[in-house]
Design an enzyme around this catalytic site. Structure first.
Site, PDB file in Angstrom:
ATOM      1  N   HIS A 153      17.440  14.139 -26.676  1.00 41.62           N
ATOM      2  CA  HIS A 153      17.864  15.500 -27.036  1.00 41.62           C
ATOM      3  C   HIS A 153      16.901  16.189 -28.007  1.00 41.62           C
ATOM      4  O   HIS A 153      17.265  16.664 -29.080  1.00 41.62           O
ATOM      5  CB  HIS A 153      19.326  15.594 -27.452  1.00 41.62           C
ATOM      6  CG  HIS A 153      19.795  14.865 -28.680  1.00 41.62           C
ATOM      7  ND1 HIS A 153      19.116  14.858 -29.865  1.00 41.62           N
ATOM      8  CD2 HIS A 153      20.931  14.173 -28.903  1.00 41.62           C
ATOM      9  CE1 HIS A 153      19.809  14.184 -30.755  1.00 41.62           C
ATOM     10  NE2 HIS A 153      20.911  13.753 -30.189  1.00 41.62           N
ATOM     11  N   HIS A 179      30.916   5.533 -32.798  1.00 38.43           N
ATOM     12  CA  HIS A 179      30.356   6.888 -32.646  1.00 38.43           C
ATOM     13  C   HIS A 179      30.665   7.338 -31.224  1.00 38.43           C
ATOM     14  O   HIS A 179      30.514   6.565 -30.286  1.00 38.43           O
ATOM     15  CB  HIS A 179      28.848   6.771 -32.876  1.00 38.43           C
ATOM     16  CG  HIS A 179      28.075   8.048 -32.881  1.00 38.43           C
ATOM     17  ND1 HIS A 179      28.636   9.290 -33.015  1.00 38.43           N
ATOM     18  CD2 HIS A 179      26.726   8.258 -32.769  1.00 38.43           C
ATOM     19  CE1 HIS A 179      27.672  10.210 -32.990  1.00 38.43           C
ATOM     20  NE2 HIS A 179      26.521   9.606 -32.836  1.00 38.43           N
ATOM     21  N   GLU A 215      29.189   9.913 -29.536  1.00 40.84           N
ATOM     22  CA  GLU A 215      28.109  10.555 -28.773  1.00 40.84           C
ATOM     23  C   GLU A 215      27.836   9.738 -27.498  1.00 40.84           C
ATOM     24  O   GLU A 215      27.948   8.509 -27.502  1.00 40.84           O
ATOM     25  CB  GLU A 215      26.840  10.666 -29.645  1.00 40.84           C
ATOM     26  CG  GLU A 215      25.837  11.641 -29.049  1.00 40.84           C
ATOM     27  CD  GLU A 215      24.747  12.068 -30.039  1.00 40.84           C
ATOM     28  OE1 GLU A 215      24.640  11.495 -31.135  1.00 40.84           O
ATOM     29  OE2 GLU A 215      23.989  12.999 -29.671  1.00 40.84           O
ATOM     30  N   ASP A 241      25.430   8.506 -25.900  1.00 41.10           N
ATOM     31  CA  ASP A 241      24.552   7.331 -25.856  1.00 41.10           C
ATOM     32  C   ASP A 241      25.245   6.093 -26.413  1.00 41.10           C
ATOM     33  O   ASP A 241      24.744   4.977 -26.260  1.00 41.10           O
ATOM     34  CB  ASP A 241      23.226   7.598 -26.586  1.00 41.10           C
ATOM     35  CG  ASP A 241      23.413   8.080 -28.008  1.00 41.10           C
ATOM     36  OD1 ASP A 241      24.188   9.019 -28.225  1.00 41.10           O
ATOM     37  OD2 ASP A 241      22.775   7.501 -28.908  1.00 41.10           O
ATOM     38  N   HIS A 245      25.686   9.919 -37.031  1.00 44.16           N
ATOM     39  CA  HIS A 245      25.144  11.220 -37.311  1.00 44.16           C
ATOM     40  C   HIS A 245      26.057  12.340 -36.815  1.00 44.16           C
ATOM     41  O   HIS A 245      25.634  13.512 -36.727  1.00 44.16           O
ATOM     42  CB  HIS A 245      23.726  11.262 -36.717  1.00 44.16           C
ATOM     43  CG  HIS A 245      23.407  11.982 -35.482  1.00 44.16           C
ATOM     44  ND1 HIS A 245      23.572  11.554 -34.195  1.00 44.16           N
ATOM     45  CD2 HIS A 245      22.858  13.208 -35.401  1.00 44.16           C
ATOM     46  CE1 HIS A 245      23.129  12.435 -33.347  1.00 44.16           C
ATOM     47  NE2 HIS A 245      22.681  13.452 -34.027  1.00 44.16           N
ATOM     48  N   ASP A 252      24.126   4.744 -35.760  1.00 43.14           N
ATOM     49  CA  ASP A 252      22.823   5.428 -35.694  1.00 43.14           C
ATOM     50  C   ASP A 252      21.943   5.121 -36.909  1.00 43.14           C
ATOM     51  O   ASP A 252      20.702   5.149 -36.802  1.00 43.14           O
ATOM     52  CB  ASP A 252      23.021   6.942 -35.598  1.00 43.14           C
ATOM     53  CG  ASP A 252      23.265   7.406 -34.174  1.00 43.14           C
ATOM     54  OD1 ASP A 252      22.872   6.693 -33.241  1.00 43.14           O
ATOM     55  OD2 ASP A 252      23.834   8.498 -33.992  1.00 43.14           O
ATOM     56  N   TYR A 268      12.791   8.843 -36.304  1.00 45.86           N
ATOM     57  CA  TYR A 268      14.213   8.877 -35.962  1.00 45.86           C
ATOM     58  C   TYR A 268      15.012   9.462 -37.132  1.00 45.86           C
ATOM     59  O   TYR A 268      15.860  10.348 -36.959  1.00 45.86           O
ATOM     60  CB  TYR A 268      14.631   7.438 -35.681  1.00 45.86           C
ATOM     61  CG  TYR A 268      16.066   7.192 -35.334  1.00 45.86           C
ATOM     62  CD1 TYR A 268      16.454   6.944 -34.029  1.00 45.86           C
ATOM     63  CD2 TYR A 268      17.053   7.146 -36.312  1.00 45.86           C
ATOM     64  CE1 TYR A 268      17.770   6.674 -33.709  1.00 45.86           C
ATOM     65  CE2 TYR A 268      18.362   6.887 -36.018  1.00 45.86           C
ATOM     66  CZ  TYR A 268      18.716   6.648 -34.701  1.00 45.86           C
ATOM     67  OH  TYR A 268      20.028   6.381 -34.399  1.00 45.86           O
ATOM     68  N   HIS A 282      20.294   1.607 -32.043  1.00 48.79           N
ATOM     69  CA  HIS A 282      19.047   1.825 -31.286  1.00 48.79           C
ATOM     70  C   HIS A 282      17.927   0.980 -31.880  1.00 48.79           C
ATOM     71  O   HIS A 282      17.799   0.892 -33.114  1.00 48.79           O
ATOM     72  CB  HIS A 282      18.637   3.297 -31.329  1.00 48.79           C
ATOM     73  CG  HIS A 282      19.717   4.215 -30.860  1.00 48.79           C
ATOM     74  ND1 HIS A 282      20.101   4.314 -29.541  1.00 48.79           N
ATOM     75  CD2 HIS A 282      20.523   5.074 -31.529  1.00 48.79           C
ATOM     76  CE1 HIS A 282      21.078   5.185 -29.423  1.00 48.79           C
ATOM     77  NE2 HIS A 282      21.362   5.658 -30.623  1.00 48.79           N
TER      78      HIS A 282
HETATM   79 FE1  FEO Z   1      24.231  10.068 -32.586  1.00 46.36          FE
HETATM   80 FE2  FEO Z   1      22.793   7.366 -31.078  1.00 46.36          FE
HETATM   81  O1  FEO Z   1      23.499   9.081 -31.201  1.00 46.36           O
END
Ligand code: FEO
Length: 399
Positions: free
Chosen positions: A24, A79, A81, A83, A145, A164, A192, A223
């Site tokens: 994104h 989270h 989101e 991903d 996040h 995150d 990041y 991640h």
């Molecule tokens: Fe807030 Fe890994 O996305």
């Protein structure tokens, strides 16, 4: 790649994405991974569910190498989101007995996103869940996040599943940072942080304070590779970025049409160096904005350089201005320069816009007509040196 046991009964079961190049808006030249973790005890918990783009099958296959996915008791959503949650629908179809645990806001968001009647349970800040020999403790960490984000901590194994935070977009066959190479991971960690978390720096500090007394010998982010060594280095970097520490460094962000502004950049950079600031320069047309944003993080001075285009700012430079907002750091100093042909206007408009954004911008932007000659190059050098001294708090050449 296969699932990997991180500690007894705790497995990485995530998905490595070698192909992603744009997260994104953040360029991800080294790919990424969507980490999920399985804790196998008397009860079985899955922490997060990977990206849906081909990820659900891999995630479920990794789980099935360890336990029957139908026996999962808890799915923990740190989270919502996509991903992190994109494979939830596939997971919950198989894990029919599972309760889905999330923060209060997380439960609300997952409902809004997936419209499923899953067996939800809200968990509060500091709440514990016993799995048998092991416990999971949840910490609300809003804005890391998204507003609903939380950390999950296993005290018996001293592992923090940090969502995150502390992540990096790195695809690798190695699962640990020290195997990939800490020095190789750090630039990705920084990029990041700069693009995704820097705008929430107070929340970053709040979350770090919240977990500062925990015994932690492993951090599993959502991640990139897992931290089992150099956690002190990781924390030191995060705290330094979140407290807006700067180096004696300047970053020039420039555009150029016929090379005049680019020639100015070279001379200004030499002057910055003479004034005590290391300098990096980026042409906005040739560089991904997220790479530039990463470089801004610890820059004491940012110089915006634009040729005049239709009596105003060169559009690629104007388009970069919103990216300056990402780190939400108004303590940085800015300076402006650029070339023009007949009317000028770019430096004045840039200065006005940047001041309106709330930045301290050095007086007397430098603008030069057409291509720099010997005198103009010397003027650029002096401008750079004066800007460096101004940014370092010495007597300003422009005062
Ligand atoms: Fe807030 Fe890994 O996305």
């Amino acid at each position: 790649m296969a699932p990997i046991q991180l500690k007894e009964g705790i497995y990485w079961v995530g998905v490595v994405d070698w192909d992603i190049r744009d997260f994104h808006g953040l360029s991800t030249d080294a790919g990424s991974s969507y980490n999920a973790y399985l804790v196998v005890d008397e009860k079985i918990a899955l922490i997060d569910a990977a990206d849906p783009a081909g990820g659900a099958g891999t995630l479920l296959r990794h789980i099935a190498e360890i336990v029957d996915p139908a026996t999962i008791n808890y799915v923990i959503s740190n989270h919502s989101e996509p991903d992190h949650s994109g494979a939830l629908s596939e997971v919950m179809k198989v894990a029919t007995q599972a309760t889905l645990l999330a923060s209060k806001d997380g439960v609300k968001r997952l409902g809004q996103m997936y419209h499923q009647e899953w067996s939800f349970r809200e968990v509060g800040d500091g709440e514990k869940l016993s799995l048998g020999k092991r416990t999971l403790k949840f910490f609300n960490t809003p804005l890391l996040h998204w507003p609903e984000t939380m950390f999950t901590y296993c005290p018996e194994e001293k592992i923090l599943f940090s969502c995150d935070a502390f992540g990096s977009h790195v695809a690798s066959t190695e699962r640990f940072v020290d195997e990939v190479g800490t020095d190789l991971v750090l630039p990705h960690l920084r990029k990041y942080y700069a693009f995704l978390l820097a705008c929430f720096r107070k929340a970053v500090l709040g979350a770090m304070d919240k977990v500062k007394d925990l015994e932690i010998d492993m951090i599993g982010p959502s991640h990139g590779p897992v931290w089992r060594r150099d956690i002190d280095i990781l924390f030191r970097h995060y705290r330094s970025w979140a407290t807006l520490e700067v180096a004696d460094k300047a970053t020039i962000v420039y555009g150029t049409m016929w090379g005049a502004t680019q020639t100015m950049v070279g001379a200004v950079a030499d002057g910055l160096k003479a004034g005590g600031l290391e300098c990096r320069a980026w042409n906005v047309k040739n560089t991904d904005a997220s790479d530039i944003v990463s470089d801004l993080l610890d820059s004491r001075l940012i110089l915006m350089a634009s040729p005049t285009f239709v009596s105003g700012i060169y559009p690629p430079i104007e388009a970069f201005i919103p990216y300056l907002r990402i780190p939400r750091d108004k303590t940085k100093k800015l300076a402006v320069f650029g070339s023009f042909g007949w009317s000028g206007g770019a430096t004045r408009k840039l200065t006005e816009i940047l001041r309106a954004e709330g930045y301290e911008v050095m007086d007397d932007a430098l603008q030069q007509r057409f291509f720099p000659g010997v005198d103009e190059v010397r003027e650029c050098y002096e401008f750079g040196r004066g800007a460096a001294e101004w940014a370092r708090g010495k007597e300003s050449a422009s005062a």
